[in-house]
Design a protein around this motif. Structure first.
Motif, PDB file in Angstrom:
ATOM      1  N   VAL A  39      25.640  37.766  27.503  1.00 57.99           N
ATOM      2  CA  VAL A  39      26.618  38.560  26.762  1.00 57.99           C
ATOM      3  C   VAL A  39      27.895  37.774  26.487  1.00 57.99           C
ATOM      4  O   VAL A  39      28.468  37.160  27.400  1.00 57.99           O
ATOM      5  CB  VAL A  39      26.961  39.858  27.526  1.00 57.99           C
ATOM      6  N   ARG A  40      28.335  37.839  25.240  1.00 58.79           N
ATOM      7  CA  ARG A  40      29.602  37.254  24.827  1.00 58.79           C
ATOM      8  C   ARG A  40      30.523  38.379  24.355  1.00 58.79           C
ATOM      9  O   ARG A  40      30.155  39.166  23.469  1.00 58.79           O
ATOM     10  CB  ARG A  40      29.383  36.264  23.678  1.00 58.79           C
ATOM     11  N   SER A  51      43.347  41.015  30.585  1.00 57.87           N
ATOM     12  CA  SER A  51      43.727  42.159  31.424  1.00 57.87           C
ATOM     13  C   SER A  51      42.509  42.946  31.875  1.00 57.87           C
ATOM     14  O   SER A  51      42.507  43.562  32.939  1.00 57.87           O
ATOM     15  CB  SER A  51      44.690  43.078  30.665  1.00 57.87           C
ATOM     16  N   VAL A  52      41.444  42.921  31.059  1.00 57.06           N
ATOM     17  CA  VAL A  52      40.224  43.642  31.406  1.00 57.06           C
ATOM     18  C   VAL A  52      39.373  42.863  32.403  1.00 57.06           C
ATOM     19  O   VAL A  52      38.873  43.407  33.389  1.00 57.06           O
ATOM     20  CB  VAL A  52      39.397  43.948  30.133  1.00 57.06           C
ATOM     21  N   TYR A  53      39.225  41.562  32.166  1.00 59.23           N
ATOM     22  CA  TYR A  53      38.215  40.803  32.895  1.00 59.23           C
ATOM     23  C   TYR A  53      38.747  39.761  33.881  1.00 59.23           C
ATOM     24  O   TYR A  53      37.996  39.255  34.709  1.00 59.23           O
ATOM     25  CB  TYR A  53      37.279  40.101  31.904  1.00 59.23           C
ATOM     26  N   ASP A  54      40.016  39.406  33.804  1.00 62.64           N
ATOM     27  CA  ASP A  54      40.539  38.348  34.653  1.00 62.64           C
ATOM     28  C   ASP A  54      40.419  38.741  36.127  1.00 62.64           C
ATOM     29  O   ASP A  54      40.956  39.750  36.573  1.00 62.64           O
ATOM     30  CB  ASP A  54      42.006  38.052  34.304  1.00 62.64           C
ATOM     31  N   GLY A  55      39.724  37.940  36.863  1.00 66.72           N
ATOM     32  CA  GLY A  55      39.611  38.176  38.295  1.00 66.72           C
ATOM     33  C   GLY A  55      38.591  39.221  38.688  1.00 66.72           C
ATOM     34  O   GLY A  55      38.417  39.492  39.870  1.00 66.72           O
ATOM     35  N   THR A  56      37.887  39.815  37.734  1.00 67.49           N
ATOM     36  CA  THR A  56      36.888  40.816  38.079  1.00 67.49           C
ATOM     37  C   THR A  56      35.527  40.169  38.229  1.00 67.49           C
ATOM     38  O   THR A  56      35.235  39.123  37.636  1.00 67.49           O
ATOM     39  CB  THR A  56      36.796  41.922  36.995  1.00 67.49           C
ATOM     40  N   LYS A  57      34.675  40.815  38.982  1.00 70.15           N
ATOM     41  CA  LYS A  57      33.306  40.322  39.166  1.00 70.15           C
ATOM     42  C   LYS A  57      32.586  40.293  37.826  1.00 70.15           C
ATOM     43  O   LYS A  57      31.842  39.351  37.525  1.00 70.15           O
ATOM     44  CB  LYS A  57      32.570  41.222  40.163  1.00 70.15           C
ATOM     45  N   GLU A  58      32.808  41.326  37.005  1.00 73.40           N
ATOM     46  CA  GLU A  58      32.125  41.399  35.719  1.00 73.40           C
ATOM     47  C   GLU A  58      32.525  40.260  34.793  1.00 73.40           C
ATOM     48  O   GLU A  58      31.736  39.799  33.980  1.00 73.40           O
ATOM     49  CB  GLU A  58      32.423  42.736  35.037  1.00 73.40           C
ATOM     50  N   GLY A  59      33.796  39.827  34.908  1.00 73.43           N
ATOM     51  CA  GLY A  59      34.257  38.753  34.037  1.00 73.43           C
ATOM     52  C   GLY A  59      33.378  37.517  34.138  1.00 73.43           C
ATOM     53  O   GLY A  59      33.151  36.817  33.149  1.00 73.43           O
ATOM     54  N   LEU A  61      30.246  37.507  34.553  1.00 73.42           N
ATOM     55  CA  LEU A  61      28.924  37.747  33.968  1.00 73.42           C
ATOM     56  C   LEU A  61      28.888  37.437  32.486  1.00 73.42           C
ATOM     57  O   LEU A  61      27.807  37.237  31.916  1.00 73.42           O
ATOM     58  CB  LEU A  61      28.514  39.212  34.179  1.00 73.42           C
ATOM     59  N   PHE A  62      30.067  37.431  31.842  1.00 79.18           N
ATOM     60  CA  PHE A  62      30.126  37.357  30.391  1.00 79.18           C
ATOM     61  C   PHE A  62      30.863  36.107  29.926  1.00 79.18           C
ATOM     62  O   PHE A  62      31.760  35.603  30.604  1.00 79.18           O
ATOM     63  CB  PHE A  62      30.844  38.585  29.821  1.00 79.18           C
ATOM     64  N   GLU A  63      30.506  35.664  28.731  1.00 77.45           N
ATOM     65  CA  GLU A  63      31.284  34.646  28.036  1.00 77.45           C
ATOM     66  C   GLU A  63      32.411  35.362  27.312  1.00 77.45           C
ATOM     67  O   GLU A  63      32.162  36.269  26.507  1.00 77.45           O
ATOM     68  CB  GLU A  63      30.395  33.897  27.037  1.00 77.45           C
ATOM     69  N   LEU A  64      33.652  34.997  27.576  1.00 77.81           N
ATOM     70  CA  LEU A  64      34.812  35.680  27.006  1.00 77.81           C
ATOM     71  C   LEU A  64      35.443  34.792  25.951  1.00 77.81           C
ATOM     72  O   LEU A  64      35.804  33.643  26.224  1.00 77.81           O
ATOM     73  CB  LEU A  64      35.829  36.009  28.099  1.00 77.81           C
TER      74      LEU A  64
END
Length: 429
Positions: A39-40, A51-59, A61-64
């Motif tokens: 997922v990108r 703010s959504v993904y920084d430092g989260t486990k989900e971040g 999992l994905f290409e940001l």
């Protein structure tokens, strides 16, 4: 896939993109990952993405990917899921010609097995969806209420909880990029010009709404506003069994104001009837139901003056419905980010129902040009100042009605914030 309703990985080995990192985008990304895709997530706003993904486990999992849109952001994708409100025509120059583009609603609906009631229309969607949910729950059904009303359908897939019925409020933004979505009951409450800042034309907006019925069969039901009968028949009709909505239902609903809510009530009853709800249960629920916040909601009664919050009235048609629902003289608060509509056509109704209009915020020149001479009109920079002027003149037996006929984004983050400020002013009056 543990802890979700996703039982297969149809996207294993595929690369999927999500445009937008809001709540729908986040849920879509998680569903795509559970379905096996790499997922990108693409969002112009780097700060929002972080703010959504920084430092989260989900971040992890994905290409940001952030920054101004360019072909590289969408290169190599097998599928793109767009969040509601993301205009595909703005990114079309950057998309591969053969890239499938679908909405989050379409993605999730492909995995949902439960029967769905899907409700759309220019106005009244949230009230009708909430009333439908209330009737079903009162009859003992387990319900998931979501879609445009707040909880993306994808979030339902990410839990183990099971519903008997799915109730969805669906917008034109969500429907426009649906391909296979097939509700058991589809409801089109009304149609009038709106969202022309998003859709390329009124025809495109209508076509998006009518996608609700595109995949239905004779086993399904389409509940459609009777004023659209000619338009539907001109287009060849729909495959589902059609029932035309009127305002002639006789259920008692002390908390719902106006003829438009009679039609919303009829739509809810006819929808839940298809799910096995009895008329007795539906009547009892209708009597107890109170409208969602900011939809012709009486928020205070002071010195014989009632204060009505209809901040959700972001279109001219919704203002018309509000004024027609009034049984006492009105001091109207209106104005904001104008989205279009025929304001001049309201002059006779204003003359009949309204003592004075207090404009605030944006679109002053549009409203003043359309309404001056029909009724006393004044303008103030803020709603607080316009409210104060109304209070100085209001008399016992009148109503101060916030029904802006505009979006809120000139001065507020949302219609809810605008309505909450009105409620505060009313409570302090």
């Amino acid at each position: 896939m543990q802890g979700t309703k996703i039982t297969s990985t149809p996207l294993a080995g595929r690369r999927a993109g999500v445009l937008g990192s809001g709540r729908s985008g986040q849920a879509a990304a998680r569903v795509l990952h559970a379905m096996g895709a790499a997922v990108r997530v693409v969002d112009k706003d780097a700060a929002r993405l972080a703010s959504v993904y920084d430092g989260t486990k989900e971040g992890g999992l994905f290409e940001l990917v952030s920054g101004e849109h360019e072909p590289a952001q969408f290169a190599g994708l097998d599928l793109l899921v767009v969040s509601p409100g993301a205009r595909v025509r703005d990114i079309e120059p950057f998309l591969p010609a053969d890239l499938p583009v679908i909405s989050e609603l379409e993605l999730a609906s492909r995995q949902v097995q439960e029967p769905a009631i899907a409700i759309t229309g220019t106005n009244g969607k949230t009230t009708t969806a909430s009333l439908t949910d209330f009737m079903l729950r009162r009859a003992g059904k387990k319900v998931f209420l979501g879609g445009n009303i707040g909880t993306p359908l994808s979030e339902y897939l990410l839990t183990e909880d099971r519903a008997d019925v799915i109730v969805l409020e669906v917008s034109s933004f969500q429907l426009q990029h649906c391909e296979t979505f097939r509700p058991r009951v589809g409801v089109l409450l009304n149609f009038s010009p709106d969202h022309l800042d998003y859709h390329a034309s009124l025809e495109e907006y209508l076509e998006a709404k009518l996608k609700l019925f595109e995949n239905q069969t004779g086993e399904d039901v389409a509940l459609i506003d009777q004023t659209l009968r000619g338009e539907i028949e001109k287009r060849g009709g729909v495959a589902a069994r059609v029932e035309w909505l009127t305002t002639e239902i006789d259920f008692s609903t002390p908390h719902l104001l106006g003829a438009h809510n009679r039609q919303n009530l009829e739509a809810a009853w006819k929808a839940v009837r298809e799910m096995g709800v009895s008329e007795e249960d539906a009547r009892a629920a209708a009597y107890d139901f109170e409208p969602p916040p900011h939809r012709l909601q009486i928020v205070a009664n002071k010195r014989g003056i009632i204060f009505i919050d209809d901040s959700k009235a972001t279109t001219v048609d919704s203002l018309v419905a509000a004024l027609k629902a009034m049984d006492r003289p009105v001091r109207l608060l209106a104005g904001g980010k104008y989205k279009g509509g025929d304001l001049e056509a309201l002059r006779p109704l204003l003359a009949e129902k309204v003592r004075s209009v207090g404009l605030f915020g944006g679109a002053r020149e549009v409203f003043e040009k359309a309404w001056t001479g029909a009724v006393p009109v004044f303008w103030e920079e803020t709603m607080t100042k316009a409210f104060a002027r109304h209070m100085a003149e209001a008399e016992e037996g009148e109503a101060i009605l916030l029904s802006p006929a505009t979006a809120s984004f000139d001065q507020y983050k949302s219609y809810a914030e605008r309505g909450n400020e009105f409620r505060r002013l009313a409570e302090e009056a």
